[in-house]
Design a protein around this motif. Structure first.
Motif, PDB file in Angstrom:
ATOM      1  N   THR A   1       0.816  -1.220   0.000  1.00 45.06           N
ATOM      2  CA  THR A   1       0.000   0.000   0.000  1.00 45.06           C
ATOM      3  C   THR A   1       0.839   1.254   0.000  1.00 45.06           C
ATOM      4  O   THR A   1       0.353   2.331  -0.330  1.00 45.06           O
ATOM      5  CB  THR A   1      -0.927   0.012   1.232  1.00 45.06           C
ATOM      6  OG1 THR A   1      -0.120  -0.105   2.407  1.00 45.06           O
ATOM      7  CG2 THR A   1      -1.921  -1.135   1.157  1.00 45.06           C
ATOM      8  N   SER A   2       2.131   1.135   0.361  1.00 44.65           N
ATOM      9  CA  SER A   2       3.004   2.308   0.303  1.00 44.65           C
ATOM     10  C   SER A   2       4.449   1.853   0.199  1.00 44.65           C
ATOM     11  O   SER A   2       4.801   0.743   0.594  1.00 44.65           O
ATOM     12  CB  SER A   2       2.813   3.187   1.548  1.00 44.65           C
ATOM     13  OG  SER A   2       3.266   2.496   2.693  1.00 44.65           O
ATOM     14  N   LEU A   3       5.285   2.736  -0.344  1.00 43.10           N
ATOM     15  CA  LEU A   3       6.704   2.461  -0.490  1.00 43.10           C
ATOM     16  C   LEU A   3       7.437   3.767  -0.273  1.00 43.10           C
ATOM     17  O   LEU A   3       7.183   4.747  -0.975  1.00 43.10           O
ATOM     18  CB  LEU A   3       7.007   1.895  -1.891  1.00 43.10           C
ATOM     19  CG  LEU A   3       8.478   1.640  -2.235  1.00 43.10           C
ATOM     20  CD1 LEU A   3       9.055   0.560  -1.323  1.00 43.10           C
ATOM     21  CD2 LEU A   3       8.625   1.232  -3.697  1.00 43.10           C
ATOM     22  N   ALA A   4       8.323   3.789   0.694  1.00 45.19           N
ATOM     23  CA  ALA A   4       9.115   4.985   0.959  1.00 45.19           C
ATOM     24  C   ALA A   4      10.564   4.673   0.661  1.00 45.19           C
ATOM     25  O   ALA A   4      11.096   3.678   1.152  1.00 45.19           O
ATOM     26  CB  ALA A   4       8.950   5.404   2.416  1.00 45.19           C
ATOM     27  N   LEU A   5      11.185   5.483  -0.168  1.00 44.55           N
ATOM     28  CA  LEU A   5      12.592   5.297  -0.533  1.00 44.55           C
ATOM     29  C   LEU A   5      13.382   6.504  -0.044  1.00 44.55           C
ATOM     30  O   LEU A   5      12.946   7.639  -0.182  1.00 44.55           O
ATOM     31  CB  LEU A   5      12.743   5.161  -2.058  1.00 44.55           C
ATOM     32  CG  LEU A   5      11.975   3.999  -2.691  1.00 44.55           C
ATOM     33  CD1 LEU A   5      12.059   4.068  -4.207  1.00 44.55           C
ATOM     34  CD2 LEU A   5      12.525   2.673  -2.205  1.00 44.55           C
ATOM     35  N   SER A   6      14.566   6.239   0.522  1.00 41.97           N
ATOM     36  CA  SER A   6      15.385   7.341   1.008  1.00 41.97           C
ATOM     37  C   SER A   6      16.438   7.755   0.004  1.00 41.97           C
ATOM     38  O   SER A   6      17.255   8.607   0.279  1.00 41.97           O
ATOM     39  CB  SER A   6      16.054   6.941   2.326  1.00 41.97           C
ATOM     40  OG  SER A   6      16.898   5.822   2.119  1.00 41.97           O
ATOM     41  N   THR A   7      16.412   7.166  -1.183  1.00 44.78           N
ATOM     42  CA  THR A   7      17.359   7.531  -2.232  1.00 44.78           C
ATOM     43  C   THR A   7      16.660   7.379  -3.582  1.00 44.78           C
ATOM     44  O   THR A   7      15.473   7.099  -3.652  1.00 44.78           O
ATOM     45  CB  THR A   7      18.639   6.653  -2.130  1.00 44.78           C
ATOM     46  OG1 THR A   7      19.612   7.133  -3.057  1.00 44.78           O
ATOM     47  CG2 THR A   7      18.342   5.196  -2.410  1.00 44.78           C
ATOM     48  N   THR A   8      17.377   7.534  -4.649  1.00 49.33           N
ATOM     49  CA  THR A   8      16.804   7.477  -5.995  1.00 49.33           C
ATOM     50  C   THR A   8      16.396   6.054  -6.361  1.00 49.33           C
ATOM     51  O   THR A   8      17.100   5.098  -6.061  1.00 49.33           O
ATOM     52  CB  THR A   8      17.852   7.989  -7.027  1.00 49.33           C
ATOM     53  OG1 THR A   8      18.268   9.288  -6.629  1.00 49.33           O
ATOM     54  CG2 THR A   8      17.277   8.016  -8.425  1.00 49.33           C
ATOM     55  N   LEU A   9      15.249   5.938  -7.030  1.00 47.80           N
ATOM     56  CA  LEU A   9      14.761   4.656  -7.504  1.00 47.80           C
ATOM     57  C   LEU A   9      15.259   4.470  -8.925  1.00 47.80           C
ATOM     58  O   LEU A   9      14.954   5.261  -9.812  1.00 47.80           O
ATOM     59  CB  LEU A   9      13.224   4.607  -7.467  1.00 47.80           C
ATOM     60  CG  LEU A   9      12.558   3.374  -8.095  1.00 47.80           C
ATOM     61  CD1 LEU A   9      12.942   2.119  -7.329  1.00 47.80           C
ATOM     62  CD2 LEU A   9      11.046   3.557  -8.117  1.00 47.80           C
ATOM     63  N   GLY A  10      16.039   3.418  -9.162  1.00 47.43           N
ATOM     64  CA  GLY A  10      16.518   3.103 -10.502  1.00 47.43           C
ATOM     65  C   GLY A  10      15.661   2.005 -11.080  1.00 47.43           C
ATOM     66  O   GLY A  10      15.447   0.977 -10.448  1.00 47.43           O
TER      67      GLY A  10
END
Length: 168
Positions: free
Chosen positions: A148-157
């Motif tokens: 239901t959610s995705l939190a990334l602390s850097t760039t998504l490649g």
């Protein structure tokens, strides 16, 4: 030679000798006050109580249950079909607890299977991790990643065709 008359026994003090049997004439016990050595096979029909260490040289075969009522030490390992206990602990300070399967087998803990570096379910269902997870190494997702959610602390490649849908 001492021989009884008829089918009786020879009694010396309280010890009865009858045929190949030595017994206490008063049905108590016979005490041997010195070291005792038996060179032939020995059959013991009653219980054995040892009030000191029982030393056995060579292999020992028990054809029934071995009951131990206190802590025991096995200096060269134990081979067993199964161990029934509520606790398995390592006895060394800061020592690892190592479970190793035989051959190509797996370590199965309830429905969780460990095979080398692979963790999966032994009953072909999903593995549920019910707490937060920190992954510090590289991650490769081979199946679908849903949530239901995705939190990334850097760039998504992203490599390959990808559709991203966002909501605000």
């Amino acid at each position: 030679v001492l021989s009884p008359a008829g089918t009786g026994g020879v009694i010396a003090s309280a010890i009865r000798l009858q045929g190949t049997t030595i017994s206490a004439d008063d049905s108590s016990l016979i005490t041997i006050g010195e070291a005792f050595q038996v060179n032939g096979a020995t059959n013991i029909d009653g219980a054995v109580t040892a009030t000191s260490t029982l030393g056995v040289t060579g292999a020992t075969t028990l054809s029934s249950t071995l009951a131990v009522t206190s802590t025991s030490t096995f200096s060269d390992g134990v081979t067993a079909e199964s161990i029934i206990t509520n606790s398995i602990t390592s006895n060394g300070s800061n020592a690892d607890l190592s479970l190793q399967p035989s051959g190509t087998g797996d370590v199965v803990i309830s429905a969780l299977r460990v095979n080398g570096t692979t963790l999966d379910s032994s009953d072909s269902t999903k593995v549920t991790i019910a707490e937060a997870v920190d992954i510090t190494g590289a991650t490769n997702v081979a199946g679908a990643l849903t949530g239901t959610s995705l939190a990334l602390s850097t760039t998504l490649g992203v490599t390959g065709a990808t559709t991203l849908t966002t909501t605000t």
